[in-house]
Design an enzyme around this catalytic site. Sequence first.
Site, PDB file in Angstrom:
ATOM      1  N   SER A 235      39.913  -3.639  -2.162  1.00 39.51           N
ATOM      2  CA  SER A 235      38.957  -4.665  -1.791  1.00 39.51           C
ATOM      3  C   SER A 235      39.271  -5.175  -0.379  1.00 39.51           C
ATOM      4  CB  SER A 235      38.949  -5.796  -2.830  1.00 39.51           C
ATOM      5  OG  SER A 235      37.832  -6.631  -2.676  1.00 39.51           O
TER       6      SER A 235
ATOM      7  N   GLN B  59      27.207  -6.463   1.161  1.00 38.42           N
ATOM      8  CA  GLN B  59      27.867  -7.240   2.205  1.00 38.42           C
ATOM      9  C   GLN B  59      27.574  -6.635   3.576  1.00 38.42           C
ATOM     10  OE1 GLN B  59      32.247  -7.318   2.147  1.00 38.42           O
ATOM     11  NE2 GLN B  59      32.129  -9.523   2.401  1.00 38.42           N
TER      12      GLN B  59
ATOM     13  N   GLU C 203      32.441 -15.420   5.708  1.00 41.85           N
ATOM     14  CA  GLU C 203      33.224 -15.507   4.481  1.00 41.85           C
ATOM     15  C   GLU C 203      34.710 -15.677   4.758  1.00 41.85           C
ATOM     16  OE1 GLU C 203      34.632 -12.694   0.730  1.00 41.85           O
ATOM     17  OE2 GLU C 203      32.811 -12.157   1.828  1.00 41.85           O
TER      18      GLU C 203
ATOM     19  N   TRP D  47      27.542  -4.383  -3.861  1.00 39.19           N
ATOM     20  CA  TRP D  47      28.174  -5.232  -2.854  1.00 39.19           C
ATOM     21  C   TRP D  47      29.141  -4.438  -1.976  1.00 39.19           C
ATOM     22  CZ3 TRP D  47      26.792  -9.611  -0.912  1.00 39.19           C
ATOM     23  CH2 TRP D  47      27.686 -10.391  -0.183  1.00 39.19           C
TER      24      TRP D  47
ATOM     25  N   HIS E 265      35.770  -3.407 -10.552  1.00 35.00           N
ATOM     26  CA  HIS E 265      36.318  -3.389  -9.200  1.00 35.00           C
ATOM     27  C   HIS E 265      37.842  -3.374  -9.246  1.00 35.00           C
ATOM     28  CE1 HIS E 265      36.503  -3.943  -4.967  1.00 35.00           C
ATOM     29  NE2 HIS E 265      36.713  -5.255  -4.962  1.00 35.00           N
TER      30      HIS E 265
ATOM     31  N   LYS F 180      40.454  -2.967   3.010  1.00 37.54           N
ATOM     32  CA  LYS F 180      40.061  -3.009   4.416  1.00 37.54           C
ATOM     33  C   LYS F 180      41.320  -2.998   5.286  1.00 37.54           C
ATOM     34  CE  LYS F 180      36.370  -6.351   3.230  1.00 37.54           C
ATOM     35  NZ  LYS F 180      35.259  -5.515   2.836  1.00 37.54           N
TER      36      LYS F 180
END
Length: 473
Positions: free
Chosen positions: A205, A251, A259, A303, A339, A209
């Site tokens: 998640s 997103q 965010e 998302w 997820h 990144k």
Amino acid sequence: MNLGLKCLLAYLVVALPALAQSSCGTLPASISFSDAKLSSPFVFLNGTAVTTKDQFACRQAEISALFQKYELGTLPPKPQSVTGSVSGNTISVTASNGGASISFTATITPPSGVSGKYPAIIAIGGSSIPSQPGVATIAFNNDDIALQNDGTSRGIGKFFTLYGANHSAGAMIAWTWGIARIIDVLESSTTHNIDVTKLGVTGCSRNGKGAFIAAAFEPRIALGLVQESGSGGAGCWRISKAMLQAGTSTQDAVEIVGENVWFSPNFNQYVNNLPALPFDHHMLAALVAPRGLLIIENDGIDWLGPQSVWGCQTTGAKNYQALGISDSMGISMVGNHAHCSMPSSQNGDVAAFVNRFLKGQSGINTNIMHTDGANNAGFVPANWVTWTVPTLSGDSLPPVATSSTAASGSSTVIPTTPATTATLPPVTTTAPVPAPQQTKYGQCGGNGWTGPTVCQSGSTCKAVSPPYYSQCL
């Protein structure tokens, strides 16, 4: 795009120390760029085509500089002093620079039944992939280095204690700096059994990144295992925006800078004008090459932008194709699961890359490029890619140089850009539920969700794609 002879000469003036066989130059002070599609990694900003591996190494340096200047913030070189030790299962790091000093630790979980040296995977914020036989895990508390609670976390963490709260770095480039310091200590210490030439990095998640950024900007990482990183990670900004405009709740760049603080404030000026951004995230793969890279994705969560990720990284794989090493990068995309809860069907894909790039096993099949998403998750290459893939000539490619591995005080192609100021709105949270339920970053709600709906202490269930998807953050 042609910036003219003046810029061409500028690229040839300054030699990049770590690329002894090539002469690379600095970025121009300003650029003018416009491309609504995914631009070619094989063309310099000045319009010169990349035809050799030496030239590609210089293009990597240019791409690295672009990411740092316009999206991620500057990655500082190794600080004036890095000391530390490995005692038992604890790595202790102390870094000093400009009169300031910080200390932090990381924890090793060694493999069982292994004598002698063994590889290790650095887990950003914890690992969501199965433990690998014969491979250690190094737990890295990235929040300690750069906080990522929400938009109010800007400039908070030990990285900013050392370099100042107004440093241009977003959280992810600060985490990469922290990982580099852990590797510094591992390299200088003889009181452990970790093979420092066989290091991987993983995260899921938001931490996925970060794992992609770390693999791209720390050349001592042999393998990147990037899990469900979505937009801002394995997804391309331009494709995510197109998905959103077509009605898919995903997103995009505008949402992401509001965010959290993963990216530099320098990026804010581009989120509403993506064609002006002189790169996209298919070029992150260019920075990892020729090292190992596996993109682990979930095409069941809008998302995360599955079309964006599949399109972005199949395009990114063209960097490896041009180098003649297509099987050094893979994409494993499987849906219908929570997820950061990797299904067993992907275990073999992870094991193959670990066995080849961390254990050094020969004859391993890493030709992995698959999705169970319909019609390649909806990605149409002709809509986004208008260039062809060259076959680059020359010897094998050296690792891309970054300012992280440059000696303190040495010259570098990376310009230092002053951080701009940005006031980001705080994210409203609710009090965490004390009973441990879903783990941090796991799914906790959404249409059709039948799993846990409350989070373990320290995270809160938030709707990130209402009403389709909620996550423990």
